[in-house]
Motif scaffolding. Structure first.
Motif, PDB file in Angstrom:
ATOM      1  N   THR A  75       1.295  27.525 -19.477  1.00  0.00           N
ATOM      2  CA  THR A  75       2.198  28.366 -18.699  1.00  0.00           C
ATOM      3  C   THR A  75       2.693  27.571 -17.512  1.00  0.00           C
ATOM      4  O   THR A  75       1.928  26.861 -16.873  1.00  0.00           O
ATOM      5  CB  THR A  75       1.469  29.629 -18.193  1.00  0.00           C
ATOM      6  N   THR A  76       3.968  27.672 -17.223  1.00  0.00           N
ATOM      7  CA  THR A  76       4.542  26.918 -16.113  1.00  0.00           C
ATOM      8  C   THR A  76       5.536  27.780 -15.379  1.00  0.00           C
ATOM      9  O   THR A  76       5.911  28.847 -15.834  1.00  0.00           O
ATOM     10  CB  THR A  76       5.241  25.643 -16.619  1.00  0.00           C
ATOM     11  N   SER A  77       5.991  27.300 -14.249  1.00  0.00           N
ATOM     12  CA  SER A  77       7.040  27.991 -13.503  1.00  0.00           C
ATOM     13  C   SER A  77       8.152  27.017 -13.210  1.00  0.00           C
ATOM     14  O   SER A  77       7.950  25.808 -13.172  1.00  0.00           O
ATOM     15  CB  SER A  77       6.488  28.545 -12.180  1.00  0.00           C
ATOM     16  N   GLY A  78       9.346  27.515 -13.017  1.00  0.00           N
ATOM     17  CA  GLY A  78      10.495  26.652 -12.751  1.00  0.00           C
ATOM     18  C   GLY A  78      10.501  26.171 -11.315  1.00  0.00           C
ATOM     19  O   GLY A  78       9.725  26.621 -10.479  1.00  0.00           O
ATOM     20  N   LYS A 121      15.912  32.730  -9.928  1.00  0.00           N
ATOM     21  CA  LYS A 121      14.983  33.601 -10.630  1.00  0.00           C
ATOM     22  C   LYS A 121      15.300  35.053 -10.279  1.00  0.00           C
ATOM     23  O   LYS A 121      15.891  35.354  -9.265  1.00  0.00           O
ATOM     24  CB  LYS A 121      13.526  33.303 -10.245  1.00  0.00           C
ATOM     25  N   TYR A 141      13.881  26.078 -21.211  1.00  0.00           N
ATOM     26  CA  TYR A 141      13.154  26.637 -20.075  1.00  0.00           C
ATOM     27  C   TYR A 141      12.302  27.840 -20.505  1.00  0.00           C
ATOM     28  O   TYR A 141      11.139  27.978 -20.090  1.00  0.00           O
ATOM     29  CB  TYR A 141      14.144  27.056 -18.995  1.00  0.00           C
ATOM     30  N   ALA A 142      12.875  28.694 -21.349  1.00  0.00           N
ATOM     31  CA  ALA A 142      12.126  29.864 -21.830  1.00  0.00           C
ATOM     32  C   ALA A 142      10.904  29.440 -22.634  1.00  0.00           C
ATOM     33  O   ALA A 142       9.824  30.042 -22.515  1.00  0.00           O
ATOM     34  CB  ALA A 142      13.039  30.755 -22.673  1.00  0.00           C
ATOM     35  N   GLU A 182       9.345  26.543 -22.322  1.00  0.00           N
ATOM     36  CA  GLU A 182       8.410  25.838 -21.438  1.00  0.00           C
ATOM     37  C   GLU A 182       7.545  26.793 -20.625  1.00  0.00           C
ATOM     38  O   GLU A 182       6.516  26.379 -20.078  1.00  0.00           O
ATOM     39  CB  GLU A 182       9.159  24.894 -20.501  1.00  0.00           C
ATOM     40  N   LYS A 183       7.933  28.038 -20.526  1.00  0.00           N
ATOM     41  CA  LYS A 183       7.071  29.017 -19.865  1.00  0.00           C
ATOM     42  C   LYS A 183       5.858  29.336 -20.731  1.00  0.00           C
ATOM     43  O   LYS A 183       4.878  29.898 -20.247  1.00  0.00           O
ATOM     44  CB  LYS A 183       7.856  30.291 -19.557  1.00  0.00           C
ATOM     45  N   ARG A 184       5.919  28.967 -22.007  1.00  0.00           N
ATOM     46  CA  ARG A 184       4.856  29.312 -22.941  1.00  0.00           C
ATOM     47  C   ARG A 184       4.184  28.087 -23.565  1.00  0.00           C
ATOM     48  O   ARG A 184       3.037  28.168 -23.994  1.00  0.00           O
ATOM     49  CB  ARG A 184       5.431  30.176 -24.070  1.00  0.00           C
ATOM     50  N   GLN A 229       3.628  23.727 -23.454  1.00  0.00           N
ATOM     51  CA  GLN A 229       3.729  22.500 -22.675  1.00  0.00           C
ATOM     52  C   GLN A 229       4.492  21.457 -23.492  1.00  0.00           C
ATOM     53  O   GLN A 229       3.998  20.940 -24.493  1.00  0.00           O
ATOM     54  CB  GLN A 229       2.348  21.970 -22.317  1.00  0.00           C
ATOM     55  N   GLU A 242      14.978  38.202 -23.955  1.00  0.00           N
ATOM     56  CA  GLU A 242      14.733  37.521 -22.689  1.00  0.00           C
ATOM     57  C   GLU A 242      15.941  36.684 -22.252  1.00  0.00           C
ATOM     58  O   GLU A 242      16.295  36.641 -21.080  1.00  0.00           O
ATOM     59  CB  GLU A 242      13.506  36.631 -22.812  1.00  0.00           C
TER      60      GLU A 242
END
Length: 408
Positions: free
Chosen positions: A11-14, A19, A137-138, A140-142, A144, A374
């Protein structure tokens, strides 16, 4: 992507991105009107290659009104919004503000020739690339994805000369060393680019993008290379295009679309990256031996045409000898050893990063429908960019009794 080219879950954040919260329900046109994002209208219009005048005609408004909508000085009336969404083939929620949106100016992309493409085609290519980033980006939130490993690249910028030489051939040799590629042929080029954090995409079934040709940008959080469909009829041309765009990403922090100097530098980078002088020179024939060059084509993964150019470039052939060889090569077009090799026969030269990331995310509960909601896209758009087929069952008709043969 780890050692076996598979993404891993995390899990990551931008960073440095817009946002906001977007309702998962279906808002009313009046609600969308209140938080209408003018940039989304521009993006949607460019994605379908529509002019402001044509869109105005579809909506029954003036072109000036459409311009005001896109500049944000005015907003479409609520009653116009459903028709606007239908005309541009996007969900109504597409126009909501708050979703991450990486703005990419057309001047920040490396387009090869401005004379062979129209402005709306380049705008469409840019909008498509923005969408690819949003999808990335979507995911990469889930999941790696590989860290970006491109010397000189940081924070959506390339700083040429900071880690690699500025000379194209020297930079190509230095990048080979940095990536541990040795001095021989490079196998699985596209997958290697992905393993170093570069997003590669090959859009399908779009004539506008086909005419734009390959292009790239380093002005997004991840470098991106778009290899358009006209390059997929020959894997050797496809690989050279990928190396050419890698040259842009490495050498040219500030893009100058159509600039002949930058294009020649990218070609020089690609030639040295794929066929290093010190390695290829002993193998090249001292005369125009097309049979020998055909064998080298298979070994090094570059076209006979490129190898002929390399022979002339390295002083093995005179201009007149090379010219006669090109004429003979043209006569052999389509013959074994000289015919194009379709990309479909080379899975490792086809992008897989995003589709593998999506597959891994699906193993942890993601679905196409959820991802489309999303992103505020249609499900077919998500499937198209990911390169996955629909899940409709196939109807097969089987005769219950033998039938006489019929001509079809």
């Amino acid at each position: 992507m780890n050692e076996d080219n598979q993404p891993t879950l995390f899990t990551t954040s931008g960073r440095g991105l817009r946002k906001g919260r977007v309702s998962l329900g279906q808002p009313s046109p009046a609600a969308v009107h209140e938080v209408f994002d003018p940039a989304r209208l521009t993006q949607a219009r460019n994605l379908v290659g529509m002019t402001k005048r044509r869109l105005a005609d579809e909506l029954g408004v003036t072109p000036a009104a459409v311009s005001q909508y896109e500049m944000g000085t005015n907003r479409p009336r609520p009653d116009l919004l459903p028709r606007l969404a239908e005309t541009l083939n996007v969900p109504l929620t597409f126009f909501l503000s708050g979703r991450p949106h990486a703005r990419l100016d057309p001047s920040a992309a490396h387009f090869r020739s401005l004379r062979s493409t129209r402005a709306y085609q380049r705008a469409k290519a840019v909008a498509f690339t923005e969408q690819v980033w949003e999808l990335t980006y979507a995911l990469e939130k889930r999941v790696q994805l590989p860290m970006v490993d491109l010397p000189g690249f940081t924070g959506g910028e390339v700083h040429p000369g900071t880690e690699l030489p500025s000379d194209p051939a020297s930079a190509a040799r230095a990048l080979r060393v940095a990536w541990g590629l040795g001095t021989g042929p490079i196998t699985h080029l596209v997958r290697r680019l992905e393993a170093h954090g570069i997003v590669v995409i090959t859009p399908q079934r779009d004539e506008d993008l086909r005419s734009v040709d390959a292009f790239s940008t380093s002005h997004l959080p991840r470098p991106m290379i778009v290899l358009t469909p006209n390059r997929t009829d020959d894997v050797y041309r496809h690989r050279f295009s990928a190396a050419h765009e890698l040259g842009h990403l490495t050498l040219h922090g500030e893009a100058t679309p159509g600039d002949i100097t930058q294009e020649r530098e990218a070609d020089a980078f690609a030639a040295e990256f794929l066929t290093p002088r010190e390695s290829i020179l002993p193998e090249l024939p001292s005369r125009a031996d097309l049979h020998k060059l055909s064998q080298l084509r298979n070994a090094w993964g570059v076209s006979v045409h490129s190898l002929l150019y390399r022979c002339r470039e390295l002083g093995l052939l005179s201009d007149s000898s090379a010219s006669r060889a090109y004429q003979r090569l043209n006569e052999l077009k389509g013959q074994p050893g000289f015919a194009p090799e379709p990309l479909a026969g080379f899975p490792s030269e086809q992008p897989a990063l995003l589709s593998q990331a999506f597959s891994l995310a699906c193993d942890h509960g993601l679905s196409v429908t959820e991802l489309a909601r999303e992103l505020a896209w249609t499900v077919p758009q998500v499937r198209q960019i990911l390169g996955i087929e629909g899940d409709r069952p196939i109807l097969r008709l089987v005769s219950s009794a033998p039938q006489a043969s019929e001509a079809v």
